[in-house]
Design an enzyme around this catalytic site. Structure first.
Site, PDB file in Angstrom:
ATOM      1  N   SER A 180       1.743  -1.714  15.618  1.00 43.83           N
ATOM      2  CA  SER A 180       2.357  -0.833  15.848  1.00 43.83           C
ATOM      3  C   SER A 180       2.881   0.196  16.940  1.00 43.83           C
ATOM      4  CB  SER A 180       2.796   0.608  13.909  1.00 43.83           C
ATOM      5  OG  SER A 180       3.925   1.140  14.530  1.00 43.83           O
ATOM      6  N   GLU A 290       9.880  -2.574  10.045  1.00 42.42           N
ATOM      7  CA  GLU A 290       9.382  -4.064  10.519  1.00 42.42           C
ATOM      8  C   GLU A 290      11.039  -5.056  11.721  1.00 42.42           C
ATOM      9  OE1 GLU A 290       5.758  -6.804  10.712  1.00 42.42           O
ATOM     10  OE2 GLU A 290       6.731  -4.617  10.395  1.00 42.42           O
ATOM     11  N   HIS A 321       6.726  -3.308   7.129  1.00 37.09           N
ATOM     12  CA  HIS A 321       5.155  -2.662   8.322  1.00 37.09           C
ATOM     13  C   HIS A 321       4.104  -1.925   7.346  1.00 37.09           C
ATOM     14  CE1 HIS A 321       5.956  -1.038  12.356  1.00 37.09           C
ATOM     15  NE2 HIS A 321       5.087  -0.622  12.486  1.00 37.09           N
TER      16      HIS A 321
END
Length: 343
Positions: A180, A290, A321
């Site tokens: 991330s 995502e 995610h």
């Protein structure tokens, strides 16, 4: 190994990215009290206390260090799983936006330590760095009373290596990986410090940070997670620091580094549980995040391929995610990490 992709113009990609980022503003704003923004939820206090009391099944090989950072004026916890065969190479694992202060999310949420426990590679887990992008900031965050300035790149590359050398861990030929917010950070740090790193991995990273819509999305994420002010990190969107930290912009500086880059497509898979209304809300956020990561990653891939970088791209058929998907991608990257570091 390279994956084929449809031919999409850069201009169209940027338009889609801008629309996607704008579409995320509403759910993110609604989630400012605790939605799953830019990373999985932090570990519970009970989990963190368990880690502190009984940190690992590896005895003295798992070590917890407190390392003073002169640039930040604080002590930083750094956990290290020592190489099984006494090797000197290292894999640095960087955490996500919600990085807890008790232990790395990689330790709390994945089997990363078990994955490398029998290898000849030292696993280095810097703890903390919440909302930092592991960057050197301009100043302390002015919106939450932060008492010091984040200087994470300086710490990781100029201060920590000297300490680790005292443990027999070398300062060249290592690997670095992040998820991330730390995906772009891992690439930036590797590009800036090539002798130190010859391998870098990004899992669901944001690799086109200066693209339309991205500064606004990151501003919301930092405000959500701790009330941090992005202006104190890289200034307004037109500040050159945004481009300086954008992997798509500095991609040519990654020449000579082995890369592993992955992103999901936003479709929930094996690690997604939908049992409560909160699950649905958090999953919706994780899906959107995502998709933005995937669009960023596709843009970076086009630039990397044009430059002929040594990069492997992975786009699994499902993935939002969340930690389970990042754990799977770390497992896929493991053989390349071991080969690059000598494990």
């Amino acid at each position: 190994m390279r994956f084929a992709k449809p031919r999409v113009s850069q201009k169209w990609r940027q338009r889609v990215l801008a629309v996607s980022a704008a579409a995320l503003v509403v759910p993110m704003a609604a989630g400012l009290t605790g939605g799953a923004i830019a990373a999985a939820q932090p570990a519970t206090a009970a989990q963190a206390e368990l880690v502190r009391i009984n940190p690992s099944p590896w005895g003295d090989r798992f070590q917890r260090h407190s390392v003073f950072s002169p640039s930040m004026g604080i002590n930083v916890q750094v956990d290290v799983l020592r190489a099984a065969g006494g090797g000197s190479g290292a894999l640095y694992l960087l955490d996500g936006l919600r990085a807890p202060d008790q232990a790395s999310g990689w330790q709390l949420e994945t089997n990363a330590l078990e994955m490398f426990a029998d290898s000849n590679v030292n696993v280095v887990l810097p703890v903390g760095g919440r909302s930092s992008f592991y960057a050197d900031w301009y100043g302390p965050s002015s919106t939450n009373g932060q008492p010091y300035t984040y200087k994470w790149e300086t710490f990781l590359t100029s201060e920590l290596p000297g300490y680790l050398s005292g443990l027999g861990i070398r300062s060249t030929g290592n690997a670095i990986a992040g998820l991330s917010m730390a995906g772009s950070a891992a690439l930036k740090i590797a590009a800036d410090h090539k002798p130190m790193f010859n391998y870098a991995a990004s899992f669901s990273g944001y690799l086109n940070l200066s693209a339309p819509g991205m500064p606004s999305l990151i501003r919301l994420a930092l405000l959500d997670e701790g009330g941090y002010n992005v202006d104190d990190m890289w200034g307004p969107p037109w500040d050159p620091a945004w481009a300086d930290h954008d992997p798509t912009v500095f991609a040519d500086e990654l020449a000579g580094i082995q890369l592993y880059i992955s992103a999901g497509n936003g479709i929930p898979g094996a690690y997604t549980r939908l049992e409560t209304p909160v699950d649905y809300f958090n999953t919706a956020n994780a899906m959107g995040l995502e998709v933005v990561s995937m669009l960023n990653t596709r843009t970076f891939e086009g630039r990397a391929n044009a430059l002929g970088l040594n990069a492997t791209f992975s786009y699994p058929p499902t993935g939002v995610h969340a930690w389970g998907y990042w754990q799977d991608e770390l497992a896929k990257a493991r053989p390349g990490i071991l080969a690059a570091v000598g494990g």
